[in-house]
Design a protein around this motif. Structure first.
Motif, PDB file in Angstrom:
ATOM      1  N   UNK A 133      39.653  17.350  10.702  1.00  0.00           N
ATOM      2  CA  UNK A 133      39.362  17.522   9.588  1.00  0.00           C
ATOM      3  C   UNK A 133      40.860  18.584   9.177  1.00  0.00           C
ATOM      4  N   UNK A 134      41.489  18.447   8.089  1.00  0.00           N
ATOM      5  CA  UNK A 134      42.814  19.089   7.702  1.00  0.00           C
ATOM      6  C   UNK A 134      42.873  19.422   6.565  1.00  0.00           C
ATOM      7  N   UNK A 135      43.742  20.414   6.317  1.00  0.00           N
ATOM      8  CA  UNK A 135      44.285  20.925   5.103  1.00  0.00           C
ATOM      9  C   UNK A 135      45.676  20.378   5.070  1.00  0.00           C
ATOM     10  N   UNK A 136      46.206  19.267   5.770  1.00  0.00           N
ATOM     11  CA  UNK A 136      47.532  18.625   5.535  1.00  0.00           C
ATOM     12  C   UNK A 136      48.302  18.620   6.726  1.00  0.00           C
ATOM     13  N   UNK A 137      48.808  19.894   7.384  1.00  0.00           N
ATOM     14  CA  UNK A 137      49.853  19.866   8.313  1.00  0.00           C
ATOM     15  C   UNK A 137      48.949  19.033   9.535  1.00  0.00           C
ATOM     16  N   UNK A 138      47.865  19.536   9.838  1.00  0.00           N
ATOM     17  CA  UNK A 138      47.043  18.964  11.242  1.00  0.00           C
ATOM     18  C   UNK A 138      47.059  17.267  11.067  1.00  0.00           C
ATOM     19  N   UNK A 139      46.802  16.871   9.773  1.00  0.00           N
ATOM     20  CA  UNK A 139      46.658  15.442   9.615  1.00  0.00           C
ATOM     21  C   UNK A 139      47.905  14.708  10.352  1.00  0.00           C
ATOM     22  N   UNK A 160      42.835  16.202  -2.700  1.00  0.00           N
ATOM     23  CA  UNK A 160      43.866  16.870  -3.607  1.00  0.00           C
ATOM     24  C   UNK A 160      45.001  17.597  -2.931  1.00  0.00           C
ATOM     25  N   UNK A 161      45.346  16.932  -1.632  1.00  0.00           N
ATOM     26  CA  UNK A 161      46.475  17.644  -1.099  1.00  0.00           C
ATOM     27  C   UNK A 161      47.714  17.329  -1.588  1.00  0.00           C
ATOM     28  N   UNK A 176      43.746   7.423   7.067  1.00  0.00           N
ATOM     29  CA  UNK A 176      43.890   8.685   6.296  1.00  0.00           C
ATOM     30  C   UNK A 176      42.755   8.710   5.361  1.00  0.00           C
ATOM     31  N   UNK A 177      41.523   9.475   5.520  1.00  0.00           N
ATOM     32  CA  UNK A 177      40.321   9.198   4.657  1.00  0.00           C
ATOM     33  C   UNK A 177      40.492  10.353   3.569  1.00  0.00           C
ATOM     34  N   UNK A 178      40.515  10.619   2.453  1.00  0.00           N
ATOM     35  CA  UNK A 178      40.204  11.677   1.441  1.00  0.00           C
ATOM     36  C   UNK A 178      38.860  11.632   1.416  1.00  0.00           C
ATOM     37  N   UNK A 299      47.772  27.977  -4.353  1.00  0.00           N
ATOM     38  CA  UNK A 299      48.975  26.897  -3.729  1.00  0.00           C
ATOM     39  C   UNK A 299      48.971  26.831  -2.423  1.00  0.00           C
ATOM     40  N   UNK A 300      48.411  27.867  -1.748  1.00  0.00           N
ATOM     41  CA  UNK A 300      48.922  27.763  -0.335  1.00  0.00           C
ATOM     42  C   UNK A 300      47.664  26.991   0.263  1.00  0.00           C
TER      43      UNK A 300
END
Length: 410
Positions: A133-139, A160-161, A176-178, A299-300
């Motif tokens: 599960x990721x907020x972006x960078x980990x994906x 919504x990343x 990649x699953x949203x 925004x972070x």
């Protein structure tokens, strides 16, 4: 199955101390506390570390990885720059300031460190699919590492990343699953998938592989100490999402002291959050030991974890070391991104804006001693969060191609 985790000998509950065999487990069955790797270190010297490769595997004798880890297909992250930030220090009134710039990792964030350790655990357990599960960078770090290691990948993100992070995660292949919802909802979904036959032989790097994955953050502590000439920084500012990075940096500092690799001495750890997702900062300021979950609005996005698993431990460490946990607004984050870029030539993503913004606030409010040696972390590349500075995405002037036009503009 023969397992090889180097110096790691067991999993230990951080709450009650119960020990378990090494395996893909993350919670204590006695008290439901988090499990982490426990070690029996051999002889580790500065010379043996310095003889290693210029990546995190120079610290393999302190990590849950086999001795031959450097010979296997991996992204080999780490040994990123510790930048002497004299210009930023002068702007903020800090005598000695360094920026640990982890945007230089293979997928341009510190997540490459933790994923590299998780890949070795996945190999040990015979998993065929790497997930998170990721907020972006980990994906992006997971899909890249899986491609390099010859594993399948399937990662889950809030829908919504930032587009740059979505594109990076997709370009390496895999799925990649949203998910419609927050990161915390994505994480709960992944926990359910682990117990389903569909998730059989899947390694979720930040769930069932978390005790190994989290140890990768210790390498930031090791590198900073070595790059400072084998000494600990007197003050360090660390971004807080789940809180794991901060707790493991503290663990890394303590291990260096216990092994005699650095002198024992005081150091202060400061946690940094965005005001729009600041459950740990709120608890710290209120004097609470319990962190109340929040719904993120900032925004972070890489720090947008409303229910941080390691939040209580962050509070303990900040209080024990004499640091604190502070937060900054979205406009302050943007201003800090621009300040770091204009003083040191480092383009940080929004999480770096949070740490630099908090650093500025700590100085202004007297919470940080400007005379002590200070390190601030930048954990990712600003090219991933361009939306934060979209107002600056235009020339300062547009002129005709003539000297007269330029003189008039100047």
């Amino acid at each position: 199955m023969s397992l090889d985790f180097g110096p790691a000998v067991a999993l230990s509950c951080r709450e009650c101390g119960t020990r378990y065999p090494l395996g893909p487990s993350f919670a204590c069955s006695e008290c439901f506390g988090p499990l982490e790797a426990a070690y029996e270190f051999g002889t580790v010297t500065r010379a043996s570390i310095e003889a290693g490769p210029a990546n995190i595997w120079r610290y393999r004798s302190l990590l849950p990885v086999p001795v031959d880890v450097a010979t296997k297909p991996n992204m080999n992250p780490g040994w990123t720059k510790l930048v002497k930030a004299g210009n930023l220090g002068k702007a903020l009134g800090i005598r000695s300031l360094h920026v640990k710039d982890d945007s230089g990792n293979p997928t341009h964030s510190f997540k490459d460190r933790v994923v590299a350790i998780a890949v070795e655990a996945a190999r040990n357990f015979g998993f065929h699919t790497l997930s998170c599960s990721s907020t972006g960078n980990l994906a992006g770090a997971v899909t890249a590492a899986a491609a390099r290691a010859g594993l399948d990948a399937c990662v889950f993100i809030p829908a919504g990343l930032e587009q740059a992070k979505i594109a990076m995660a997709r370009v390496f292949g895999g799925r990649l699953v949203g998910i419609e919802g927050t990161y915390d909802e994505v994480n709960r979904f992944c926990s359910e998938l682990i117990g389903d036959p569909m998730g059989d032989k899947w390694g979720f790097v930040n769930v069932n592989l978390r005790p190994y994955y989290a140890e990768g953050s210790k390498t930031l502590a090791y590198e900073i100490a070595e790059q400072l000439g084998w000494k600990l920084p007197e003050q360090i500012i660390i971004p807080v999402a789940s809180g794991s990075q901060l707790t493991k940096i503290d663990k890394g500092f303590k291990e260096l002291i216990e092994l005699g690799l650095v002198e024992d001495g005081p150091y202060k750890i400061y946690g940094a959050q965005a005001l729009g997702c600041s459950p740990v900062s709120t608890a710290y300021k209120a004097g609470h030991d319990v962190v109340q979950p929040v719904k993120p609005d900032t925004i972070a996005k890489s720090l947008a974890i409303g229910n941080p698993a390691d939040g209580p431990y962050v509070l303990d460490i900040a209080r024990r070391t004499g640091g604190s946990v502070e937060d900054v607004t979205d406009p302050e984050i943007v201003a800090a991104i621009k300040l770091l870029a204009s003083t040191e030539g480092i383009f940080a993503e929004t999480a770096g804006g949070v740490t630099v913004g908090v650093l500025k606030k700590l100085v202004e409010t007297g919470q940080l001693d400007p005379e002590l040696e200070t390190v601030v972390l930048n954990t990712g590349d600003g090219l991933k969060t361009l939306d934060a500075i979209v107002d600056d995405a235009q020339p300062t002037a547009v002129i005709r191609p003539s000297l007269d036009a330029f003189r008039a503009t100047v």
